[in-house]
Scaffold this motif. Structure first.
Motif, PDB file in Angstrom:
ATOM      1  N   UNK A  53      54.616  17.237  31.205  1.00 43.83           N
ATOM      2  CA  UNK A  53      53.315  17.015  31.847  1.00 43.83           C
ATOM      3  C   UNK A  53      53.311  15.699  32.615  1.00 43.83           C
ATOM      4  N   UNK A  54      53.886  14.657  32.028  1.00 42.62           N
ATOM      5  CA  UNK A  54      53.961  13.368  32.717  1.00 42.62           C
ATOM      6  C   UNK A  54      54.834  13.479  33.964  1.00 42.62           C
ATOM      7  N   UNK A  55      55.959  14.179  33.850  1.00 41.81           N
ATOM      8  CA  UNK A  55      56.819  14.385  35.022  1.00 41.81           C
ATOM      9  C   UNK A  55      56.075  15.135  36.119  1.00 41.81           C
ATOM     10  N   UNK A  56      55.309  16.147  35.743  1.00 42.67           N
ATOM     11  CA  UNK A  56      54.538  16.889  36.743  1.00 42.67           C
ATOM     12  C   UNK A  56      53.491  16.001  37.404  1.00 42.67           C
ATOM     13  N   UNK A 105      65.867  16.395  28.286  1.00 40.48           N
ATOM     14  CA  UNK A 105      65.954  16.153  29.732  1.00 40.48           C
ATOM     15  C   UNK A 105      64.600  15.739  30.292  1.00 40.48           C
ATOM     16  N   UNK A 106      63.524  16.282  29.760  1.00 33.97           N
ATOM     17  CA  UNK A 106      62.192  15.860  30.202  1.00 33.97           C
ATOM     18  C   UNK A 106      61.967  14.389  29.855  1.00 33.97           C
ATOM     19  N   UNK A 111      61.754   8.552  32.578  1.00 34.31           N
ATOM     20  CA  UNK A 111      62.089   7.120  32.656  1.00 34.31           C
ATOM     21  C   UNK A 111      62.252   6.642  34.104  1.00 34.31           C
ATOM     22  N   UNK A 112      63.117   7.273  34.929  1.00 36.62           N
ATOM     23  CA  UNK A 112      63.223   6.776  36.311  1.00 36.62           C
ATOM     24  C   UNK A 112      61.922   6.925  37.098  1.00 36.62           C
ATOM     25  N   UNK A 115      59.815   3.990  36.072  1.00 37.38           N
ATOM     26  CA  UNK A 115      60.357   2.748  36.633  1.00 37.38           C
ATOM     27  C   UNK A 115      60.021   2.651  38.119  1.00 37.38           C
ATOM     28  N   UNK A 116      60.199   3.745  38.859  1.00 35.76           N
ATOM     29  CA  UNK A 116      59.870   3.731  40.286  1.00 35.76           C
ATOM     30  C   UNK A 116      58.386   3.463  40.503  1.00 35.76           C
ATOM     31  N   UNK A 117      57.573   4.088  39.703  1.00 36.01           N
ATOM     32  CA  UNK A 117      56.131   3.889  39.848  1.00 36.01           C
ATOM     33  C   UNK A 117      55.746   2.437  39.551  1.00 36.01           C
ATOM     34  N   UNK A 118      56.251   1.914  38.448  1.00 37.31           N
ATOM     35  CA  UNK A 118      55.895   0.549  38.044  1.00 37.31           C
ATOM     36  C   UNK A 118      56.477  -0.518  38.971  1.00 37.31           C
ATOM     37  N   UNK A 119      57.552  -0.184  39.691  1.00 37.22           N
ATOM     38  CA  UNK A 119      58.167  -1.152  40.608  1.00 37.22           C
ATOM     39  C   UNK A 119      57.382  -1.300  41.911  1.00 37.22           C
ATOM     40  N   UNK A 120      56.452  -0.394  42.159  1.00 36.49           N
ATOM     41  CA  UNK A 120      55.640  -0.384  43.387  1.00 36.49           C
ATOM     42  C   UNK A 120      56.453  -0.135  44.659  1.00 36.49           C
TER      43      UNK A 120
END
Length: 130
Positions: A53-56, A105-106, A111-112, A115-120
């Motif tokens: 759900x978070x990935x989606x 795998x979910x 994680x990436x 990380x991408x979201x939090x890195x802005x």
């Protein structure tokens, strides 16, 4: 975030009440292999649906900000991890290995994305289309 707050308790309830839930779909007294697999799926696979759900949510977000390269990268990472884990776990754990590979795998894929979201770094895509 609100959808996760709604989904998490439901998934927890399914994991706790897996046996009565699964028995609802089988004839009285059924104890076959299908029941075993459905119990395993409900107990071990379903709780990890929260990661899916978070990935989606991330995938929808990347589409919304037109960061399609991040969407593609997240999907590719999840797919490759899923294939590797399935090939590694299925021979020894059979169906349990397949369930475990998908669930793990979910968790790895989230994680990436986080990380991408939090890195802005994704905000560059917003600037392009203003």
């Amino acid at each position: 975030v609100q959808s996760i707050a709604v989904i998490a308790p439901i998934i927890l309830l399914f994991a706790i009440f897996a046996r009565p839930l699964c028995l609802f779909f089988f004839e009285d007294g059924y104890t076959g292999e299908a029941l075993t697999y459905s119990l395993e799926f409900t107990r071990f696979f379903l709780p990890f649906v929260i990661f899916n759900a978070v990935n989606n949510l991330f995938h929808s977000y990347w589409r919304g900000v037109t960061a399609m390269s991040y969407l593609l990268a997240g999907t590719a990472i999840g797919s490759v991890i899923r294939i590797i884990l399935t090939l590694a776990l299925a021979p020894s754990l059979q169906m349990t290995g397949i369930h475990l590979a998908w669930a793990l795998s979910w968790g790895v894929e989230v994680v990436p994305n986080a990380v991408l979201y939090l890195s802005n770094r994704w905000q560059v895509f917003l600037e392009k289309y203003k």
